[in-house]
Design an enzyme around this catalytic site. Structure first.
Site, PDB file in Angstrom:
ATOM      1  N   LYS A   1     -48.541   3.564 -26.710  1.00  0.00           N
ATOM      2  CA  LYS A   1     -47.099   3.530 -27.020  1.00  0.00           C
ATOM      3  C   LYS A   1     -46.866   3.111 -28.469  1.00  0.00           C
ATOM      4  O   LYS A   1     -45.904   3.541 -29.095  1.00  0.00           O
ATOM      5  CB  LYS A   1     -46.356   2.565 -26.078  1.00  0.00           C
ATOM      6  CG  LYS A   1     -46.373   2.982 -24.631  1.00  0.00           C
ATOM      7  CD  LYS A   1     -45.191   3.840 -24.239  1.00  0.00           C
ATOM      8  CE  LYS A   1     -45.487   4.507 -22.932  1.00  0.00           C
ATOM      9  NZ  LYS A   1     -44.716   5.400 -22.325  1.00  0.00           N
TER      10      LYS A   1
ATOM     11  N   LYS B   1     -43.214  11.135 -18.345  1.00  0.00           N
ATOM     12  CA  LYS B   1     -41.779  11.328 -18.562  1.00  0.00           C
ATOM     13  C   LYS B   1     -41.414  11.414 -20.040  1.00  0.00           C
ATOM     14  O   LYS B   1     -40.453  12.067 -20.411  1.00  0.00           O
ATOM     15  CB  LYS B   1     -41.008  10.162 -17.932  1.00  0.00           C
ATOM     16  CG  LYS B   1     -40.778  10.357 -16.458  1.00  0.00           C
ATOM     17  CD  LYS B   1     -39.862   9.293 -15.906  1.00  0.00           C
ATOM     18  CE  LYS B   1     -40.571   7.957 -15.893  1.00  0.00           C
ATOM     19  NZ  LYS B   1     -39.874   6.950 -15.066  1.00  0.00           N
TER      20      LYS B   1
ATOM     21  N   LYS C   1     -51.997  12.961 -19.406  1.00  0.00           N
ATOM     22  CA  LYS C   1     -51.271  12.615 -18.177  1.00  0.00           C
ATOM     23  C   LYS C   1     -49.876  13.250 -18.173  1.00  0.00           C
ATOM     24  O   LYS C   1     -49.235  13.312 -19.224  1.00  0.00           O
ATOM     25  CB  LYS C   1     -51.138  11.090 -18.128  1.00  0.00           C
ATOM     26  CG  LYS C   1     -50.502  10.543 -16.871  1.00  0.00           C
ATOM     27  CD  LYS C   1     -50.384   9.035 -16.962  1.00  0.00           C
ATOM     28  CE  LYS C   1     -49.181   8.618 -17.759  1.00  0.00           C
ATOM     29  NZ  LYS C   1     -48.127   7.932 -17.017  1.00  0.00           N
TER      30      LYS C   1
HETATM   31  N1  AQP Z   1     -49.112  11.583 -14.069  1.00  0.00           N
HETATM   32  C1  AQP Z   1     -49.156  10.659 -13.126  1.00  0.00           C
HETATM   33  N2  AQP Z   1     -50.057  10.740 -12.132  1.00  0.00           N
HETATM   34  C2  AQP Z   1     -50.107   9.802 -11.152  1.00  0.00           C
HETATM   35  N3  AQP Z   1     -49.283   8.730 -11.096  1.00  0.00           N
HETATM   36  C3  AQP Z   1     -48.366   8.603 -12.073  1.00  0.00           C
HETATM   37  N4  AQP Z   1     -47.405   7.685 -12.318  1.00  0.00           N
HETATM   38  C4  AQP Z   1     -46.725   8.037 -13.439  1.00  0.00           C
HETATM   39  N5  AQP Z   1     -47.239   9.170 -13.942  1.00  0.00           N
HETATM   40  C5  AQP Z   1     -48.256   9.546 -13.126  1.00  0.00           C
HETATM   41  C6  AQP Z   1     -47.148   6.504 -11.486  1.00  0.00           C
HETATM   42  O1  AQP Z   1     -45.788   6.547 -11.089  1.00  0.00           O
HETATM   43  C7  AQP Z   1     -45.285   5.214 -10.957  1.00  0.00           C
HETATM   44  C8  AQP Z   1     -43.952   5.121 -11.662  1.00  0.00           C
HETATM   45  O2  AQP Z   1     -44.161   5.355 -13.014  1.00  0.00           O
HETATM   46  P1  AQP Z   1     -43.088   5.062 -14.098  1.00  0.00           P
HETATM   47  O3  AQP Z   1     -42.129   6.157 -14.086  1.00  0.00           O
HETATM   48  O4  AQP Z   1     -42.569   3.694 -14.003  1.00  0.00           O
HETATM   49  O5  AQP Z   1     -44.078   5.051 -15.214  1.00  0.00           O
HETATM   50  P2  AQP Z   1     -43.903   5.577 -16.581  1.00  0.00           P
HETATM   51  O6  AQP Z   1     -45.148   5.120 -17.229  1.00  0.00           O
HETATM   52  O7  AQP Z   1     -42.575   5.277 -17.154  1.00  0.00           O
HETATM   53  O8  AQP Z   1     -43.848   7.113 -16.285  1.00  0.00           O
HETATM   54  P3  AQP Z   1     -44.588   8.107 -17.035  1.00  0.00           P
HETATM   55  O9  AQP Z   1     -44.202   9.430 -16.552  1.00  0.00           O
HETATM   56  O10 AQP Z   1     -46.012   7.719 -16.942  1.00  0.00           O
HETATM   57  O11 AQP Z   1     -43.943   7.935 -18.465  1.00  0.00           O
HETATM   58  P4  AQP Z   1     -44.551   7.488 -19.817  1.00  0.00           P
HETATM   59  O12 AQP Z   1     -46.007   7.779 -19.812  1.00  0.00           O
HETATM   60  O13 AQP Z   1     -43.771   8.322 -20.742  1.00  0.00           O
HETATM   61  O14 AQP Z   1     -44.214   6.026 -19.937  1.00  0.00           O
HETATM   62  C9  AQP Z   1     -46.362   4.295 -11.524  1.00  0.00           C
HETATM   63  O15 AQP Z   1     -47.062   3.721 -10.443  1.00  0.00           O
HETATM   64  C10 AQP Z   1     -47.271   5.230 -12.273  1.00  0.00           C
HETATM   65  O16 AQP Z   1     -48.609   4.772 -12.277  1.00  0.00           O
END
Ligand code: AQP
Length: 324
Positions: free
Chosen positions: A110, A195, A192
């Site tokens: 990040k 979002k 991965k």
């Molecule tokens: N790609 C994924 N595969 C499996 N599990 C995933 N999770 C998130 N992405 C994947 C799991 O979903 C739960 C909720 O995640 P979150 O929305 O709180 O997590 P995040 O990190 O904001 O979501 P993203 O999509 O991973 O966004 P970025 O990377 O942009 O911050 C968690 O249990 C997570 O492990």
């Protein structure tokens, strides 16, 4: 068994979060005492529009219910409504070495992604996560693979606190799926599904046309054989995992089904499967969007239940730490 997990209100739920985390939550709510929360305090580590943020938070609650959380079987609440999360986070900060936080993969990623906003919240994110979990004396935390490192740190913090101040917190275990714990981006199967990269996502509320378009254009490789090989064929392996998760069939069986057929066949049938499997989510979300008061009542019930547990833990923590 007490189970807890959370999701940030930073965008619509994609199939990665659904398969890796929410599909587990759905099953677990049948058996354990489940607590799920919307992690709005965590979401603030990335700038959010204050005027849009309450709606985003409510939308996430609606989406969780539409994705199968049953308010009769689990507690759902908004993190920032329980002040004890921030309070315990501060106290746990005092026993967490900065070096431990600096080596967290998510912090490093990040910090690269948001170079102009490397705030202290990004660094302390896992401490708030530890507070979320320990506050509820949680035993199991169903999450995706990306959260494994943070969960290990939570366990370290819990043990350290217990050693220094006397037995206080349950030491939780992460529940991570064998298959589907890390769903990869459709646009780049080496990354991965995330979002923060909307191009990478297939959302569980996507309309049939969008589902078909995204699956048919998923990046694969130049081969022809449908085979599960995450190293040589990460795109196909990812599609097979998604297929298996939504059909409930083993990958081996799906490989056999597509023996002698090409990637286009796999994609076409996967798209058809997803259009059918995701239809109830779309329908339920539309219904719930028109029932805002009902959703707010669920969140208020959740807040009350969460507050009772959190206050009980904090009373003990304050006493153990010698606070007035
Ligand atoms: N790609 C994924 N595969 C499996 N599990 C995933 N999770 C998130 N992405 C994947 C799991 O979903 C739960 C909720 O995640 P979150 O929305 O709180 O997590 P995040 O990190 O904001 O979501 P993203 O999509 O991973 O966004 P970025 O990377 O942009 O911050 C968690 O249990 C997570 O492990």
């Amino acid at each position: 068994m007490r189970i807890l997990s959370g999701i940030q209100p930073t965008g619509s739920i994609h199939i990665g979060a659904y398969i890796g985390a929410i599909s587990q939550w759905r099953e677990l709510q049948k058996a354990g005492e489940c607590i799920f929360f919307i992690a709005d305090l965590h979401a603030l580590t990335i700038p959010q529009e204050a005027k849009d943020f309450p709606k985003q938070t409510l939308d996430t609650a609606i989406e969780l219910l539409a994705a199968g959380l049953d308010p009769e079987k689990c507690v759902i609440f908004i993190q920032s409504q329980i002040k004890e999360h921030a309070e315990l986070c501060w106290l746990l900060n005092t026993i967490t070495p900065i070096a431990e936080l600096e080596r967290m993969t998510q912090y490093k990623d990040k910090s690269k992604q948001f170079r102009k906003n490397i705030n202290a919240g990004l660094l302390n994110y896992p401490v708030l996560q530890a507070a979320d979990i320990l506050l509820y004396q949680t035993e199991s935390v169903p999450v995706g693979k990306d959260q494994q490192q943070h969960l290990e740190l939570t366990k370290t913090i819990a043990r350290k606190f217990n050693q220094r101040y006397g037995e206080t917190f349950k030491v939780p275990e992460a529940l991570i799926l064998q298959e589907g714990a890390k769903i990869m981006a459709l646009s780049n199967p080496k990354k991965k599904m995330s979002k923060s990269d909307p191009q990478s996502c297939l959302y569980i509320f996507d309309e049939p046309d969008a589902i078909k378009k995204k699956i048919m254009s998923a990046v694969t490789d130049t081969g022809k054989t449908v085979k599960y090989d995450p190293v040589k064929k990460p795109g196909i392996a990812n599609l097979l995992v998604i297929y298996s998760s939504f059909s409930g069939r083993p990958i081996k069986e799906i490989e056999k089904q597509f023996g002698g057929k090409g990637y286009a066949d796999l994609k076409k049938q996967l798209a058809e499967l997803l259009v059918i499997q995701l239809e109830p989510f779309r329908r339920k979300k539309k219904e719930l969007l028109a029932r805002e008061i009902y959703v707010k009542e669920i969140l208020e019930r959740g807040r009350k239940r969460a507050e009772t547990i959190a206050q009980t833990t904090m009373e003990e923590v304050r006493k153990k730490m010698g606070l007035f």
